[in-house]
Design a protein around this motif. Sequence first.
Motif, PDB file in Angstrom:
ATOM      1  N   TYR A 167       0.833  -1.203   0.000  1.00 52.07           N
ATOM      2  CA  TYR A 167       0.000   0.000   0.000  1.00 52.07           C
ATOM      3  C   TYR A 167       0.871   1.259   0.000  1.00 52.07           C
ATOM      4  O   TYR A 167       0.643   2.202  -0.778  1.00 52.07           O
ATOM      5  CB  TYR A 167      -0.904  -0.025   1.229  1.00 52.07           C
ATOM      6  N   LEU A 168       1.896   1.283   0.864  1.00 52.58           N
ATOM      7  CA  LEU A 168       2.773   2.451   0.933  1.00 52.58           C
ATOM      8  C   LEU A 168       3.557   2.639  -0.354  1.00 52.58           C
ATOM      9  O   LEU A 168       3.776   3.774  -0.795  1.00 52.58           O
ATOM     10  CB  LEU A 168       3.734   2.309   2.121  1.00 52.58           C
ATOM     11  N   ALA A 169       3.971   1.543  -0.963  1.00 49.16           N
ATOM     12  CA  ALA A 169       4.694   1.637  -2.235  1.00 49.16           C
ATOM     13  C   ALA A 169       3.811   2.270  -3.307  1.00 49.16           C
ATOM     14  O   ALA A 169       4.274   3.106  -4.098  1.00 49.16           O
ATOM     15  CB  ALA A 169       5.165   0.255  -2.672  1.00 49.16           C
ATOM     16  N   GLN A 170       2.540   1.885  -3.334  1.00 48.92           N
ATOM     17  CA  GLN A 170       1.606   2.465  -4.302  1.00 48.92           C
ATOM     18  C   GLN A 170       1.444   3.966  -4.086  1.00 48.92           C
ATOM     19  O   GLN A 170       1.261   4.734  -5.041  1.00 48.92           O
ATOM     20  CB  GLN A 170       0.241   1.788  -4.176  1.00 48.92           C
ATOM     21  N   LYS A 171       1.520   4.393  -2.812  1.00 45.52           N
ATOM     22  CA  LYS A 171       1.342   5.809  -2.476  1.00 45.52           C
ATOM     23  C   LYS A 171       2.655   6.585  -2.531  1.00 45.52           C
ATOM     24  O   LYS A 171       2.659   7.803  -2.333  1.00 45.52           O
ATOM     25  CB  LYS A 171       0.741   5.939  -1.065  1.00 45.52           C
ATOM     26  N   GLY A 172       3.769   5.874  -2.764  1.00 43.63           N
ATOM     27  CA  GLY A 172       5.059   6.540  -2.801  1.00 43.63           C
ATOM     28  C   GLY A 172       5.536   7.020  -1.448  1.00 43.63           C
ATOM     29  O   GLY A 172       6.223   8.038  -1.332  1.00 43.63           O
ATOM     30  N   ILE A 173       5.177   6.276  -0.399  1.00 38.88           N
ATOM     31  CA  ILE A 173       5.518   6.655   0.979  1.00 38.88           C
ATOM     32  C   ILE A 173       6.567   5.693   1.532  1.00 38.88           C
ATOM     33  O   ILE A 173       6.412   4.471   1.450  1.00 38.88           O
ATOM     34  CB  ILE A 173       4.271   6.639   1.880  1.00 38.88           C
ATOM     35  N   ASP A 174       7.637   6.237   2.098  1.00 37.22           N
ATOM     36  CA  ASP A 174       8.666   5.432   2.750  1.00 37.22           C
ATOM     37  C   ASP A 174       8.113   4.920   4.074  1.00 37.22           C
ATOM     38  O   ASP A 174       7.644   5.725   4.900  1.00 37.22           O
ATOM     39  CB  ASP A 174       9.899   6.310   3.011  1.00 37.22           C
ATOM     40  N   PRO A 175       8.137   3.607   4.326  1.00 34.72           N
ATOM     41  CA  PRO A 175       7.629   3.082   5.604  1.00 34.72           C
ATOM     42  C   PRO A 175       8.284   3.717   6.822  1.00 34.72           C
ATOM     43  O   PRO A 175       7.671   3.775   7.894  1.00 34.72           O
ATOM     44  CB  PRO A 175       7.949   1.584   5.520  1.00 34.72           C
ATOM     45  N   HIS A 176       9.511   4.212   6.668  1.00 34.73           N
ATOM     46  CA  HIS A 176      10.177   4.848   7.804  1.00 34.73           C
ATOM     47  C   HIS A 176       9.609   6.223   8.111  1.00 34.73           C
ATOM     48  O   HIS A 176       9.950   6.820   9.137  1.00 34.73           O
ATOM     49  CB  HIS A 176      11.682   4.918   7.555  1.00 34.73           C
ATOM     50  N   GLU A 177       8.732   6.733   7.234  1.00 34.31           N
ATOM     51  CA  GLU A 177       8.024   7.975   7.556  1.00 34.31           C
ATOM     52  C   GLU A 177       6.876   7.723   8.527  1.00 34.31           C
ATOM     53  O   GLU A 177       6.350   8.662   9.132  1.00 34.31           O
ATOM     54  CB  GLU A 177       7.479   8.618   6.278  1.00 34.31           C
ATOM     55  N   ILE A 178       6.471   6.470   8.653  1.00 37.07           N
ATOM     56  CA  ILE A 178       5.400   6.111   9.581  1.00 37.07           C
ATOM     57  C   ILE A 178       5.986   5.951  10.971  1.00 37.07           C
ATOM     58  O   ILE A 178       6.979   5.251  11.161  1.00 37.07           O
ATOM     59  CB  ILE A 178       4.726   4.785   9.173  1.00 37.07           C
ATOM     60  N   GLU A 179       5.386   6.622  11.951  1.00 34.88           N
ATOM     61  CA  GLU A 179       5.777   6.424  13.339  1.00 34.88           C
ATOM     62  C   GLU A 179       4.551   5.921  14.087  1.00 34.88           C
ATOM     63  O   GLU A 179       3.528   6.599  14.138  1.00 34.88           O
ATOM     64  CB  GLU A 179       6.319   7.718  13.944  1.00 34.88           C
ATOM     65  N   MET A 180       4.674   4.730  14.656  1.00 30.03           N
ATOM     66  CA  MET A 180       3.524   4.045  15.214  1.00 30.03           C
ATOM     67  C   MET A 180       3.350   4.324  16.707  1.00 30.03           C
ATOM     68  O   MET A 180       4.107   3.824  17.538  1.00 30.03           O
ATOM     69  CB  MET A 180       3.661   2.535  14.981  1.00 30.03           C
ATOM     70  N   ALA A 181       2.378   5.160  17.022  1.00 33.26           N
ATOM     71  CA  ALA A 181       1.905   5.253  18.396  1.00 33.26           C
ATOM     72  C   ALA A 181       0.794   4.199  18.557  1.00 33.26           C
ATOM     73  O   ALA A 181       0.303   3.640  17.572  1.00 33.26           O
ATOM     74  CB  ALA A 181       1.379   6.650  18.693  1.00 33.26           C
TER      75      ALA A 181
END
Length: 359
Positions: A167-181
């Motif tokens: 999903y993130l690849a399709q959106k062009g988002i680096d998974p490391h931009e996600i910070e999980m609270a």
Amino acid sequence: MYTLNFTLDECKDVRQVGGKAASLAEMTAEGLPVAPGFSVTAEAYRRYREESGLKDFTTGILNGLSPEADQAAFDKAERTITERMKQVGMPEDIAGPIREAYRQLCADTGVEDIAVAVRSSATAEDSVDASFAGEFETWVDIVGEDAVVDYVQKCYVSVYSGRVLSYLAQKGIDPHEIEMAVVVQKTVRARAAGVMFTLSPTTGDRSRIVLEASWGLGLSVVGGEVTPDRYMLEKITLDIVVREAGHKHIEYRRGDAPQEVPDERQDVLCLSDEEVVALAHYGKNLEKVHGGAPQDIEFAIDEELPEGQNLILLQRRPETVWSNAERKPKFDAAAGMMSWITGSISGGAAELGGSGHSH
């Protein structure tokens, strides 16, 4: 700080606790009916990722993936990263504050070993520009401080699931931009639960409020496992203009597995008119508080609380389909509202499997 109670002003900071927890803290501050709980902050996740070189390890795996990779490649990356995370475990300097916050929640509610929901609350989640609804995991009926720590780590692991990586690849988002609270919140003993929109989700009509609900926890509604009841109200007067009973053959009384609904309740409306109007009133007020922006609200009717005190708001986020005029989703107006919404917002994530329940 690694944990923040919903009652603290700091818990309204979406950068620290994610959209889900921040909305719960805001509703708590506004005096709205919210089940008590706390957030495990994004700072804890950052600390976790530094443990034993996890960030460097995941970076190496992800750098080997291209956005055009097939699902099998993303699933393989998930297995590799998950195994490493399990080996590392949860650092004690994070686990300790989580255990202490859970013990305090037990003390505040007067319930020993209280059952809680453990819910992902990513800092990139629940924005109007990029919806991550349905992409991360939620578990309910988790009991005991050690189990809570384990399931917080499962939320961390869910960032690297094959489904999310794709999903993130399709959106062009680096998974490391996600910070999980992570949200840890008293499990609501739901007689009925569902979702409410302060517009029509199929037409965008802002003069309407629409609810869908089913018996038990809202898992059956969000997962598309039942045909829920549907209610529509005129927003100004709060007159109910549509009542449609769905076929609700299963219900989740607890979070582990569904059970059959007795025949005499399967096709009976699960909300009273008074409950529908009261919920719509909350929705209307939340829309006003948030500058008139349409709202997407999850709710439950807690069977352990007395009538008049049993309406619980579980989550609030901006509605993401009609709020941007440039986005014109394709839908079948005759189809169920939740099946269309989950398909439109989360890219069909509701059809994909997982060890928990997407939320």
